[in-house]
Design an enzyme around this catalytic site. Structure first.
Site, PDB file in Angstrom:
ATOM      1  N   HIS A   1       0.849  -1.196   0.000  1.00  0.00           N
ATOM      2  CA  HIS A   1       0.000   0.000   0.000  1.00  0.00           C
ATOM      3  C   HIS A   1       0.890   1.253   0.000  1.00  0.00           C
ATOM      4  O   HIS A   1       1.956   1.262   0.615  1.00  0.00           O
ATOM      5  CB  HIS A   1      -0.920  -0.007   1.230  1.00  0.00           C
ATOM      6  CG  HIS A   1      -1.979   1.036   1.141  1.00  0.00           C
ATOM      7  ND1 HIS A   1      -1.731   2.348   1.450  1.00  0.00           N
ATOM      8  CD2 HIS A   1      -3.275   0.964   0.757  1.00  0.00           C
ATOM      9  CE1 HIS A   1      -2.845   3.046   1.258  1.00  0.00           C
ATOM     10  NE2 HIS A   1      -3.793   2.226   0.835  1.00  0.00           N
TER      11      HIS A   1
ATOM     12  N   GLU B   1      -4.029   2.277  -7.355  1.00  0.00           N
ATOM     13  CA  GLU B   1      -4.412   3.306  -6.393  1.00  0.00           C
ATOM     14  C   GLU B   1      -3.560   4.561  -6.601  1.00  0.00           C
ATOM     15  O   GLU B   1      -2.476   4.688  -6.000  1.00  0.00           O
ATOM     16  CB  GLU B   1      -4.196   2.805  -4.958  1.00  0.00           C
ATOM     17  CG  GLU B   1      -5.083   1.643  -4.581  1.00  0.00           C
ATOM     18  CD  GLU B   1      -5.456   1.683  -3.097  1.00  0.00           C
ATOM     19  OE1 GLU B   1      -6.644   1.595  -2.803  1.00  0.00           O
ATOM     20  OE2 GLU B   1      -4.554   1.829  -2.249  1.00  0.00           O
TER      21      GLU B   1
END
Ligand code: PGA
Length: 256
Positions: free
Chosen positions: A93, A165
């Site tokens: 992430h 993302e």
């Protein structure tokens, strides 16, 4: 291909708060034709695992260490997470890449560690605003993706989900901007093309590509207009069970 909708609860809730959120999820999400995954903090896993086991939801983690066992103080392996019934883990992430300086090399080891443990990695890639404004989003994501899946064999790549993302579109980004469905299509098609280059058309078609970045119940229909969106990774909106349930309903209702 089954879609994948994942809730990234980040470091937002206590164990009891997570438990009550997940109980609300299970009340609102009685059926779905997609994989719905909840990724709470490690400390909440033992509380929510029994509730999730009796539901349509799956359990996921927010990170794993790449080795399975040994002298790695403070780390949690895929093997340990499987004890709780974890089937998925977010890997790489942007918050971990930023705050903990996780490199593509480390992320690559974690992707392989997941596969070894039988956990589906949700591998996050995505450019920052600087690269986007400099017209370098595609080369940025390509470099990141190639490095993070290096050495993953053709027979295993369908077990990896890739989440695009863009950092500038995350709800927590300082100068957040909206992404258009056209921009999502362009990047998701590009990711599919990279997979095709590395593997082959058929193999590439079997990999789930998720979008993440301020997905909520208001913009989900627009996001689902984009091509090659096989799932979504939801942060802030997943903290509200009703919003998360509406995202899942919209995903279930879309034409495959
Ligand atoms: P967001 O977070 O939906 O709050 O933008 C997504 C993520 O960081 O995974």
């Amino acid at each position: 291909m089954k879609g994948l909708v994942a809730a990234n609860l980040k470091m937002n809730l206590t164990g009891q708060q997570t438990l009550s959120l997940v109980k609300n999820y299970t009340k609102l999400i009685k059926k779905t034709r997609n994989d719905v995954v909840v990724c709470p903090s490690y400390t909440a896993l033992h509380l929510v695992a029994p509730v999730i086991k009796k539901s349509k939801l799956h359990l996921g983690a927010q990170d794993i260490f790449y080795e399975q066992k040994g002298a790695f103080t403070g780390e949690i392996s895929g093997a340990l997470l499987k004890e709780f019934g974890c089937k998925f883990s977010i890997i790489g992430h942007s918050e971990r890449r930023n705050y903990l300086k996780e490199s593509d090399e480390l992320v690559n080891l974690k992707v392989k560690g997941c596969l070894k443990a039988g956990i589906t990695p949700i591998l996050c890639v995505g450019e920052d605003a600087y690269s986007r404004d400099g017209g370098e989003s595609f080369s940025f994501v390509e470099k990141q993706l190639r490095a993070c899946i290096a050495g993953v064999e053709k027979k295993n790549i369908h077990k990896v989900a890739i989440a695009y993302e863009p950092i500038w579109a995350l709800s927590t980004s300082a100068n957040r901007r909206d992404i258009t469905s056209r921009e999502i299509t362009q990047m998701h098609n590009y990711i599919r093309k990279i997979l095709k280059d590395i593997y082959d058309v058929r193999t590439a078609a079997g990999v789930r590509i998720l979008y993440g970045g301020s997905v909520n119940d208001q913009n989900i229909d627009e996001i689902l207009k984009a091509e090659n969106v096989n799932g979504v990774l939801v942060g802030a909106a997943s903290l509200d069970a009703k919003k998360f349930a509406r995202i899942i309903a919209a995903f279930d209702a879309r034409k495959q």
